[in-house]
Design a protein around this motif. Structure first.
Motif, mmCIF file in Angstrom:
data_model
loop_
_atom_site.group_PDB
_atom_site.id
_atom_site.type_symbol
_atom_site.label_atom_id
_atom_site.label_comp_id
_atom_site.label_asym_id
_atom_site.label_seq_id
_atom_site.Cartn_x
_atom_site.Cartn_y
_atom_site.Cartn_z
ATOM 1 N N ALA A 1 50.175 39.428 33.546
ATOM 2 C CA ALA A 1 49.183 39.410 32.468
ATOM 3 C C ALA A 1 49.324 40.643 31.589
ATOM 4 O O ALA A 1 49.934 41.649 31.968
ATOM 5 N N SER A 2 48.725 40.575 30.417
ATOM 6 C CA SER A 2 48.696 41.711 29.490
ATOM 7 C C SER A 2 47.359 42.429 29.589
ATOM 8 O O SER A 2 46.370 41.888 30.100
ATOM 9 N N LEU A 3 47.319 43.653 29.089
ATOM 10 C CA LEU A 3 46.057 44.393 29.028
ATOM 11 C C LEU A 3 45.025 43.652 28.183
ATOM 12 O O LEU A 3 43.837 43.613 28.521
ATOM 13 N N ASP A 4 45.479 43.061 27.075
ATOM 14 C CA ASP A 4 44.555 42.323 26.216
ATOM 15 C C ASP A 4 43.881 41.189 26.980
ATOM 16 O O ASP A 4 42.666 40.969 26.855
ATOM 17 N N ASP A 5 44.677 40.457 27.768
ATOM 18 C CA ASP A 5 44.098 39.338 28.524
ATOM 19 C C ASP A 5 43.195 39.823 29.650
ATOM 20 O O ASP A 5 42.143 39.219 29.922
ATOM 21 N N ILE A 6 43.583 40.896 30.321
ATOM 22 C CA ILE A 6 42.740 41.429 31.399
ATOM 23 C C ILE A 6 41.424 41.947 30.825
ATOM 24 O O ILE A 6 40.375 41.876 31.487
ATOM 25 N N ALA A 7 41.438 42.429 29.602
ATOM 26 C CA ALA A 7 40.193 42.839 28.956
ATOM 27 C C ALA A 7 39.248 41.649 28.806
ATOM 28 O O ALA A 7 38.050 41.741 29.097
ATOM 29 N N ARG A 8 39.769 40.496 28.376
ATOM 30 C CA ARG A 8 38.935 39.300 28.241
ATOM 31 C C ARG A 8 38.439 38.829 29.614
ATOM 32 O O ARG A 8 37.281 38.440 29.763
ATOM 33 N N TRP A 9 39.298 38.851 30.599
ATOM 34 C CA TRP A 9 38.940 38.476 31.967
ATOM 35 C C TRP A 9 37.789 39.358 32.478
ATOM 36 O O TRP A 9 36.803 38.859 33.029
ATOM 37 N N THR A 10 37.884 40.672 32.236
ATOM 38 C CA THR A 10 36.864 41.597 32.727
ATOM 39 C C THR A 10 35.543 41.390 31.994
ATOM 40 O O THR A 10 34.462 41.430 32.612
ATOM 41 N N ILE A 11 35.597 41.184 30.693
ATOM 42 C CA ILE A 11 34.369 40.933 29.925
ATOM 43 C C ILE A 11 33.672 39.684 30.462
ATOM 44 O O ILE A 11 32.445 39.668 30.656
ATOM 45 N N MET A 12 34.436 38.637 30.737
ATOM 46 C CA MET A 12 33.853 37.411 31.283
ATOM 47 C C MET A 12 33.215 37.681 32.640
ATOM 48 O O MET A 12 32.086 37.240 32.910
ATOM 49 N N LEU A 13 33.895 38.433 33.501
ATOM 50 C CA LEU A 13 33.349 38.733 34.825
ATOM 51 C C LEU A 13 32.060 39.540 34.718
ATOM 52 O O LEU A 13 31.072 39.253 35.403
ATOM 53 N N MET A 14 32.077 40.559 33.862
ATOM 54 C CA MET A 14 30.896 41.427 33.736
ATOM 55 C C MET A 14 29.689 40.675 33.198
ATOM 56 O O MET A 14 28.546 41.045 33.476
ATOM 57 N N ASN A 15 29.940 39.639 32.417
ATOM 58 C CA ASN A 15 28.851 38.903 31.763
ATOM 59 C C ASN A 15 28.577 37.564 32.444
ATOM 60 O O ASN A 15 28.161 36.599 31.799
ATOM 61 N N THR B 1 52.082 43.882 26.616
ATOM 62 C CA THR B 1 53.160 43.894 27.615
ATOM 63 C C THR B 1 52.750 43.085 28.837
ATOM 64 O O THR B 1 51.667 43.280 29.396
ATOM 65 N N LEU B 2 53.599 42.192 29.263
ATOM 66 C CA LEU B 2 53.346 41.370 30.449
ATOM 67 C C LEU B 2 53.645 42.193 31.698
ATOM 68 O O LEU B 2 54.730 42.745 31.849
ATOM 69 N N PHE B 3 52.650 42.248 32.594
ATOM 70 C CA PHE B 3 52.716 43.140 33.754
ATOM 71 C C PHE B 3 52.310 42.362 35.008
ATOM 72 O O PHE B 3 51.267 41.691 35.015
ATOM 73 N N PRO B 4 53.103 42.415 36.102
ATOM 74 C CA PRO B 4 52.711 41.735 37.350
ATOM 75 C C PRO B 4 51.477 42.395 37.969
ATOM 76 O O PRO B 4 51.525 43.567 38.353
ATOM 77 N N ILE B 5 50.389 41.662 38.081
ATOM 78 C CA ILE B 5 49.144 42.244 38.594
ATOM 79 C C ILE B 5 48.993 42.067 40.103
ATOM 80 O O ILE B 5 47.989 42.459 40.690
ATOM 81 N N ALA B 6 49.996 41.452 40.749
ATOM 82 C CA ALA B 6 50.042 41.352 42.218
ATOM 83 C C ALA B 6 48.745 40.766 42.771
ATOM 84 O O ALA B 6 48.309 39.706 42.329
ATOM 85 N N SER B 7 48.099 41.467 43.692
ATOM 86 C CA SER B 7 46.941 40.888 44.394
ATOM 87 C C SER B 7 45.703 40.730 43.526
ATOM 88 O O SER B 7 44.719 40.134 43.974
ATOM 89 N N ASN B 8 45.717 41.223 42.300
ATOM 90 C CA ASN B 8 44.624 40.878 41.393
ATOM 91 C C ASN B 8 44.681 39.411 40.995
ATOM 92 O O ASN B 8 43.750 38.904 40.365
ATOM 93 N N THR B 9 45.735 38.737 41.397
ATOM 94 C CA THR B 9 45.804 37.272 41.305
ATOM 95 C C THR B 9 44.731 36.615 42.175
ATOM 96 O O THR B 9 44.254 35.514 41.872
ATOM 97 N N LYS B 10 44.368 37.265 43.268
ATOM 98 C CA LYS B 10 43.516 36.626 44.276
ATOM 99 C C LYS B 10 42.170 36.178 43.712
ATOM 100 O O LYS B 10 41.638 35.139 44.127
ATOM 101 N N LEU B 11 41.596 36.937 42.789
ATOM 102 C CA LEU B 11 40.299 36.528 42.251
ATOM 103 C C LEU B 11 40.427 35.255 41.423
ATOM 104 O O LEU B 11 39.517 34.422 41.417
#
Length: 590
Positions: A241-255, A60-70
């Motif tokens: 963004a979708s949850l699936d995409d944010i999962a990839r974004w977070t994995i990249m950030l953590m690593n 599901t596509l969801f507006p992430i608002a200020s999480n755009t800033k990063l």
């Protein structure tokens, strides 16, 4: 859904979130959990569209608002990595066209200051929110934003600085912000379901996008609140963004920029966004009476804090009815992101992550959601009671100083744009951005809109000039009163051309009337600076330097024969003397 074995140490996440959906009357909640380089959970609960009971999914596509800033901070960091920008030299060195309100800021503000909310300039959100301005337009309006604190003295959250950085990215890279982010971040990461506007989401072939629903302020009925503008592409907060995409974004950030065995973002860029800046304000913790995390420090596009003795990096996002939190524990490499539909259940975007982190860390449970639910119910009840107690406090038996038609017109502010006042029979109407509401007399020359649940309440105070006409409208926007100046209706070009010529005063002084390149009437006297005449009505004009001095051109049988000039004490007629009398094609002088 994953079994409990698939989510070690987290317990039954599905049952936990489903209970919250029921207890909080949440339209929909999305949760993703990642550990190391694995997705443990990406799951929607409730509905992405409450009216049609359509399921909230991991795509599901969801507006992430200020999480755009990063995304914007990382994009700028890529240009720093390439030597095209620097974080700590004055940004004007690279972008001379950037102007701040204060020349001292021009000489000192850095890219790090802008991305770290350290400029001392307040939010001025109403310049960009729901406006039709491009990132270039917003960039050019930074100069209207007056600082309220010294540079680098304290955090003052500022979306407009991110809008400006978005335009800087375009100026330096040659690509619009969204294209640069797509090419340099999204495509390499495989984030195929991350878009840049709500309109993009609505055009999704799967039709899988979140619809904004929230409880009404007076009861628990869900209603569909106004959605974000379809075409609002904002470096400060428009990514969907979708949850699936944010999962990839977070994995990249953590690593540290790596995913799928590839280094996609330089670790130095990500480390720069985490570098400590200034302390995050603690006002909300004081209001709540308890704290989730401690010692928040903002970097660039995200912040770090201590959660029960563990380092946490996070950022929130809030648009009407859309709330998100993207976070992870850098040492433990556990990341939890939460999407929540509904303003009444917005606290869940924080509380769910804190509950799940506590479980993952094996810590004693703290019922964050119960604490926040109690506060949310109390807040809604108190606000409803406050509205019920509210009574009009206008001065009784007053009338507007003018007929309603005299208030009708377009008013303009250099930063906020246009305010339109129209008349509908015996009723004035308020038009600002997407809002069009009745404007009712409050007292004297103040008019108010109804306190509408969708668009709020607005108050306009109309002001008169020294000549008694309505020439300005004042509203409180952001941090101060904003005064909109009435836009005059100019005579047509053919009539203006007839005014150009030479006029002689009774004392023999020659006065020249010219047209500027922009079509303004210029009055030129020997030894005096040119004076711009502003349209007052018909062939009447007023001095821009002295608004109580007026002029009127005398038109006889289609020819301009004289110019009358008067103030409060005298009226003088200047005779037309040049050979242009009777001509209709005078040329403008530049």
């Amino acid at each position: 859904m994953l079994s409990d074995q698939g989510k070690p140490g987290l317990g039954d996440v599905d049952a936990y979130v489903e209970t919250l959906v029921r207890n909080w009357h949440a339209p929909g909640i999305g949760v993703c959990i990642v550990r190391n380089d694995q997705v443990l959970l990406a799951q929607g609960y409730g509905h992405r569209d409450a009216a049609n009971a359509l399921p909230f999914t991991s795509s599901t596509l969801f507006p992430i608002a200020s999480n755009t800033k990063l995304f914007t901070a990382v994009a700028a960091g890529l240009l720093v990595e390439r030597g095209l920008l620097t974080f700590d030299e004055p940004i004007r060195n690279a972008v001379p066209s950037l102007r701040f309100h204060d020349p001292s800021l021009d000489a000192a503000v850095t890219l790090r200051d802008m991305l770290g909310h350290k400029t001392g300039v307040p939010r001025y959100d109403m310049i960009w929110y729901e406006s039709d301005y491009s990132t270039k337009d917003l960039f050019e309006r930074i100069r209207f934003m007056k600082p309220i604190a010294p540079l680098r003295s304290r955090i003052i959250y500022n979306n407009m600085m991110y809008e400006a950085v978005g335009h800087i990215i375009e100026l330096i890279s040659g690509k619009p912000w969204h294209q640069f982010v797509k090419d340099e971040i999204l495509t390499p990461l495989g984030m195929q379901r991350t878009l840049f506007t709500y309109g993009d989401a609505k055009e999704d072939r799967q039709g899988d996008y979140a619809i904004p629903f929230s409880e009404r302020r007076e009861n628990d009925e869900l209603w569909q609140v106004p959605a974000p503008k379809d075409d609002d592409c904002s470096p400060a907060g428009s990514i969907v963004a979708s949850l699936d995409d944010i999962a990839r974004w977070t994995i990249m950030l953590m690593n540290n920029g790596a995913i799928d065995g590839k280094q996609l973002i330089p670790a130095s860029v990500l480390n720069a966004t985490l570098a400590p800046g200034l302390p995050w304000p603690n006002e909300l913790n004081d209001v709540l009476g308890f704290e989730f995390d401690l010692n928040g420090i903002y970097g660039m596009g995200r912040m770090t804090s201590a959660f029960r003795g563990h380092l946490l990096t996070s950022h929130g996002g809030a648009l009407r009815a859309f709330h998100s939190q993207v976070s992870y524990l850098p040492k433990e490499k556990i990341g939890i992101s939460v999407f929540v539909i509904g303003d009444h259940c917005a606290p869940l975007s924080n509380a769910i992550g804190f509950d799940l982190y506590s479980r993952a860390l094996g810590l004693d449970a703290t019922d964050w959601t119960a604490r926040l639910y109690e506060f949310a119910v109390k807040e809604k009840t108190k606000m409803r009671e406050a509205r019920e107690r509210s009574v009009p406090r206008g001065v009784p038996n007053t009338r507007p100083s003018h007929d309603l038609e005299d208030y009708v017109g377009s008013y303009e502010h250099p930063a906020y744009g246009q305010l339109h006042i129209t008349a509908d029979g015996t009723q004035l109407r308020f038009g600002f951005r997407h809002i069009n509401q009745p404007l009712n007399h409050f007292h004297y020359d103040r008019f108010d809109t109804p306190d509408d649940e969708a668009h709020g309440g607005w108050s306009v105070l109309f002001l008169t000039s020294a000549l008694g006409d309505i020439d300005r409208a004042a509203m409180r926007l952001d941090e101060a009163e904003a005064v909109f100046v009435r836009r005059p209706i100019r005579p047509d070009a053919e009539l203006l051309a007839k005014l150009v010529g030479t006029y002689e005063t009774p004392f023999g002084i020659k006065i020249n009337v010219k047209l500027s390149r922009d079509g303004d009437i210029l009055l030129s006297s020997p030894g005096e600076p040119e004076n711009v005449l502003e349209t007052f009505g018909g062939l009447q004009f007023r001095s821009s330097a002295f608004p109580d001095i007026t002029f009127e051109f005398v038109l006889e049988e289609g020819h301009v024969t004289a110019l009358r000039h008067w103030d409060a004490h005298a009226e003088i007629e200047w005779t037309r003397t040049d050979d242009a009398i009777g001509r209709t094609t005078a040329k403008a002088v530049y």
